[in-house]
Structure formats: C-alpha cells, structure tokens
Design an enzyme around this catalytic site. Structure first.
Site, PDB file in Angstrom:
ATOM      1  N   CYS A   1      13.090  10.587   8.551  1.00 36.87           N
ATOM      2  CA  CYS A   1      12.924  10.055   9.906  1.00 36.87           C
ATOM      3  C   CYS A   1      14.218  10.116  10.692  1.00 36.87           C
ATOM      4  O   CYS A   1      14.202  10.235  11.923  1.00 36.87           O
ATOM      5  CB  CYS A   1      12.376   8.631   9.852  1.00 36.87           C
ATOM      6  SG  CYS A   1      13.339   7.506   8.821  1.00 36.87           S
TER       7      CYS A   1
ATOM      8  N   GLU B   1       9.272  15.337  17.241  1.00 37.00           N
ATOM      9  CA  GLU B   1       9.646  15.225  15.830  1.00 37.00           C
ATOM     10  C   GLU B   1       8.808  16.194  15.004  1.00 37.00           C
ATOM     11  O   GLU B   1       7.588  16.078  14.944  1.00 37.00           O
ATOM     12  CB  GLU B   1       9.440  13.794  15.323  1.00 37.00           C
ATOM     13  CG  GLU B   1       9.891  13.620  13.882  1.00 37.00           C
ATOM     14  CD  GLU B   1       9.692  12.213  13.360  1.00 37.00           C
ATOM     15  OE1 GLU B   1      10.556  11.724  12.622  1.00 37.00           O
ATOM     16  OE2 GLU B   1       8.656  11.602  13.688  1.00 37.00           O
TER      17      GLU B   1
ATOM     18  N   LYS C   1       0.844  -1.188   0.000  1.00 29.47           N
ATOM     19  CA  LYS C   1       0.000   0.000   0.000  1.00 29.47           C
ATOM     20  C   LYS C   1       0.884   1.244   0.000  1.00 29.47           C
ATOM     21  O   LYS C   1       1.526   1.568   0.993  1.00 29.47           O
ATOM     22  CB  LYS C   1      -0.925   0.065   1.222  1.00 29.47           C
ATOM     23  CG  LYS C   1      -1.963   1.207   1.084  1.00 29.47           C
ATOM     24  CD  LYS C   1      -2.641   1.562   2.388  1.00 29.47           C
ATOM     25  CE  LYS C   1      -1.933   2.654   3.131  1.00 29.47           C
ATOM     26  NZ  LYS C   1      -1.953   3.971   2.434  1.00 29.47           N
TER      27      LYS C   1
ATOM     28  N   GLU D   1       9.030   0.867  11.460  1.00 29.38           N
ATOM     29  CA  GLU D   1      10.075   1.888  11.386  1.00 29.38           C
ATOM     30  C   GLU D   1       9.376   3.207  11.577  1.00 29.38           C
ATOM     31  O   GLU D   1       8.618   3.651  10.709  1.00 29.38           O
ATOM     32  CB  GLU D   1      10.817   1.817  10.049  1.00 29.38           C
ATOM     33  CG  GLU D   1      12.197   2.463  10.103  1.00 29.38           C
ATOM     34  CD  GLU D   1      12.192   3.921   9.699  1.00 29.38           C
ATOM     35  OE1 GLU D   1      11.984   4.771  10.604  1.00 29.38           O
ATOM     36  OE2 GLU D   1      12.383   4.210   8.517  1.00 29.38           O
TER      37      GLU D   1
END
Length: 480
Positions: A287, A384, A179, A253
C-alpha cells in the site's frame, strides 16, 4: 504441497468445521495450482464468534497488564518456533521470496514483543487527574478498552497486518474476531494454534475464514464495538457504510499512490536502492509502494539508466527457485488488474522503458515495469496499480516536486533521497503523507505510527497510537 485443514474456524477456544455455503480454493501463484481447499464460516458462525468475544471481554479487560503482556510474548515465541513452516507457507500461498517471508515473520514477532513491552511500561493506574479550570469540581480520566473488535486483514501482508491489529487490541484489553483474506487464509490460522498452545482464555481470539459475505456478517455483528479494516478503498467504503448504520467506530488503512523525490545531490546508489525496493518489493503489492518517481532533471538520465541496469539483473521467479528477487502477483484478480493497466499504458502511449507485459509460462508473473515522463493526467500516474509498475517524471525545483507529490487523492507514505539533511527534512515536512522515509529504503518499526491522510484511511496503527485506537476515553466529574 497441500495444506488442507478440516477445521478452519476458531470460536470460543475450539476449532470447528466451516458451515458456510462458499468453499475457498487457495492457490499457489507461482503455478496457479490449488494447495488447499477449505470451508468458510456461515453467518451464524460469525455471530457466535462475536458473541464469544463479547462474553470473554469482561474478564480479559480486567486482567492485569502484566498477564496480558505474558500472553503477547507467548504469541511471539510461538511464531519463532514455527518460523520455517510459516516462511514456507507464505512462499507457497503468497509467492513471497524467502527473504521477504522471513522479514514478515520478524515484523510480526517484533509487534507482539513491542506491545508486551509497552504494557509493562504502563503498569500504572488507568486514572489520571485533569484540571477543570476555575471550577470547584474534580476531574478524572480513564483509558478503557473499547470492547470486542472485528479485524479484517488483506492478502499482501497477512501475517504482519494481523499482528498489527491483534497485538494492540489484546494489549488494550479488547477481545477480537479476525477475518483473514480469502486469498491467503492459511498462515493466519497459526494464531489460533498459538492461542490454544499458550492457554489464551476462550473467546479472546476468534478466527472466521471466508470472503465478502463473512466480512459483511462481521460488520453487522451487534456484539462488535469497533471494526478495523486494511484493504482497498472500495471495500473500505463498504465497511465504513455498514459500521455507520450502527454508529460504531472504524479504523481504515486503505490505498496509496506514494511518491519518492530524488534531488540532484542525492547519492545515486542509495537512490537506486530506495526506488527499486520501494516499487518492486513484494512485486509492488504494497500500500505504501512509491510508485511515482520524481527525479531532478539534472540526474534523470543517470538514475533511469542505473534503474534499468538493476531491473535487467532481477530474477523474477518462484520463491522455490535458487534465486528469486521478485515473485508472482498473489491473486488471479490482481494479476488481471495489472495486465489491464499495461493495456491502459499502451492506449495512453506511455513511454515504457522496460517491462509492461506478463511473463510467459505458468503462474502469475509480470515483468518489473518502468514508464518515463508519464503525464500527470494518466491513469498510470493517478491510480493505485498495486503491482511492480513505476511511473516517473522529472522536476526542476523543490516546489515543483512537492506540488507533484501532493497532487494525489492519497496520502499514505512517501520517500525523500537528498544529500542535504535540512533540505531533506524540509521536503519531508511538506509532503502530505502519514509516513515519510528520508535516505532509507522503507522500513516500519512497531514503535512508529502507520496510517495516512486524505483517501488513505482513518486512524493510526502501531506505536502508542495503535494501543489508543482500541481504547475509549472516559471523563469522570466529581463533586469537590
């Protein structure tokens, strides 16, 4: 440019029109204009994709490794043939500068080639003998593919993260349902085109487009025996909860708030390069972005001055402009999130050296931003942001630097810039992170391991660890 496609669902070796209630509108972040509209998969189509992967699994898993390696090389060569078209597509849909789009393509090609090489190196029996101590029985261990896998990938590196999952899964003998992100679904459709082109057996690779409902249908699909997810912590928690209801394994992750430590003896030019690329590459939508700079007090003023000079010379523009050092924020939601953090920084009275605002004109552009002497309790320091926003602090001792670097909920990555190799190695060893760069800008090889500690996820991708993540261990104990 318009990239409309009538058929965006690939199941059991055939293209289909999406039957989902949602429609995706794909945007060019440099202009905010629509470049494609596409239908999404229905829940029923997701189920059929999972069933197709399950049907194909037995035959695919039994194929000799060399044959699977040949298919992986077919993907790599197909990406090479489409290099220009895929670069343009990423520039349009992701806002990546041409150089970054080309690097992504090279990374994806290298990943498929690496797992083809690894399969050829492992041309041996899947069985290995194991000692059972003083017992009289014989022990044998087999590494077997875990089964059909669901792969959910993010929007910041669509071509790369897909390759990081598809290549080891197929190499291990698994079949997959992929996906893509609803924000950047276009480039990954090429994998279905390539599967058709190289004659990949039907059902081995299936692609379903859509947003959260499609991801939810994948995690609930009974034929899938593993879910591999890359994305935000919030979405990862939902994936893990859904998979937990069936007790199937997950690989996650997730986020990061990585630190870069620059010691007083560091090469200043190298430090500037590592800091700049670590936070402004892909507009900070990485990331592993080293969004926290820890610099020794002896060189703080010189390093910050050099960083400011570099930032002032950066061209923030559309990838189609003659010069583009940093492109736009990829999605409207992320653009709003970064703007909100600028407001947070103002409310916290953060010392903004440069940036801290959106840029005028069309598109989702923000200024490269540096905040100095950020408090350790600030949201700018702790959370973040996923944008081109650097928070800095100075330190006096290595122990202080490591304590500041490790005082985070995340543990994905980190960087060290130091002239003394022993000191740099010691700092790297003490940093709690899954991947640490020493005296180099961030680069990830397919042979290395990728993944983090703490809230940065579960498991590892790339290298032999990536292959092992799609395998299960079977132990067979036999009478003597």
């Amino acid at each position: 440019m318009n990239f409309d496609r009538d058929h965006t669902i690939f199941i059991d070796g055939a293209w289909q029109a999406g039957q989902g209630a949602e429609k995706l509108e794909v945007l060019d972040p440099s202009t905010g204009s629509s470049i494609a509209r596409m239908a999404t998969a229905s829940g029923e189509q997701v189920g059929r994709a999972a069933e197709a992967a399950a049907r194909a699994f037995a035959d695919w898993s039994r194929l000799p490794g060399q044959i699977r390696a040949d298919y992986l090389r077919g993907f790599a060569r197909g990406l090479e043939r489409r290099a220009e078209a895929l670069a343009v597509l990423q520039m349009a849909n992701s806002g990546k500068p041409r150089l970054e789009a080309s690097i992504d393509l090279g990374d994806a090609i290298a990943t498929f080639d690496y797992y083809a090489d690894l399969l050829e190196q492992l041309q041996q029996s899947p069985n290995s003998e194991t000692s059972l101590g003083e017992g009289s029985h014989k022990g044998r261990v087999r590494q077997e593919p875990i089964g059909p896998a669901g792969l959910i990938v993010p929007w910041n590196f669509p071509l790369v993260t897909s390759a990081w999952k598809i290549a080891p899964a197929l190499a291990a003998g698994c079949t997959v349902v992929l996906k893509p992100s609803e924000a950047t679904p276009l480039v990954e459709l090429c994998y279905a085109d390539l599967a058709d082109e190289i004659g990949l057996p039907p059902g081995v690779l299936n692609i379903v487009t859509g947003a959260t409902p499609v991801g939810k249908a994948m995690t609930d699909a009974l034929p899938l025996r593993k879910i591999s997810f890359t994305g935000s912590n919030a979405a990862g928690a939902q994936v893990m909860a859904s998979a937990a209801r069936r007790g199937i394994p997950v690989a996650l992750e997730l986020g990061g708030k990585s630190a870069i430590i620059v010691t007083e003896d560091a090469d200043l030019d190298l430090a500037v390069e590592c800091v700049i690329t670590g936070i402004f590459y892909n507009a900070g939508q990485v990331c592993s972005a080293t969004s926290r700079l820890l610099v020794h007090e002896a060189i703080e003023s010189r390093l910050l001055e050099a960083l400011m000079e570099r930032v002032r010379s950066m061209a923030v523009a559309s990838p189609l402009e003659d010069r583009c050092d940093m492109g736009p924020i990829t999605t409207p939601a992320q653009f709003r999130k970064v703007e909100n953090y600028f407001a947070v920084a103002r409310s916290e009275d953060c010392d903004c050296l440069t940036g801290g605002h959106r840029l005028d004109g069309p598109g989702q552009f923000v200024a490269p931003t540096i905040y100095r002497h950020v408090d350790v309790g600030s949201r700018i320091w702790l959370e973040e942001i996923f944008g081109p926003v650097l928070a800095t602090r100075r330190f006096r001792s290595d122990a202080e630097a490591i304590a500041l670097a490790n005082a985070s909920d995340y543990g994905l990555a980190g960087s060290i810039v130091a002239a003394d190799p022993e000191r740099a190695g010691r700092l790297a060893d003490e940093m709690v992170a899954g991947h640490v760069w020493v005296n180099t800008p961030q680069i990830v090889y397919p042979q290395s391991a990728w993944g983090g500690f703490k809230s940065s996820g579960i498991g590892r991708e790339l290298g032999p660890w990536g292959l092992a993540s799609y395998q299960g261990v079977k132990h067979i104990t036999s009478a003597p």
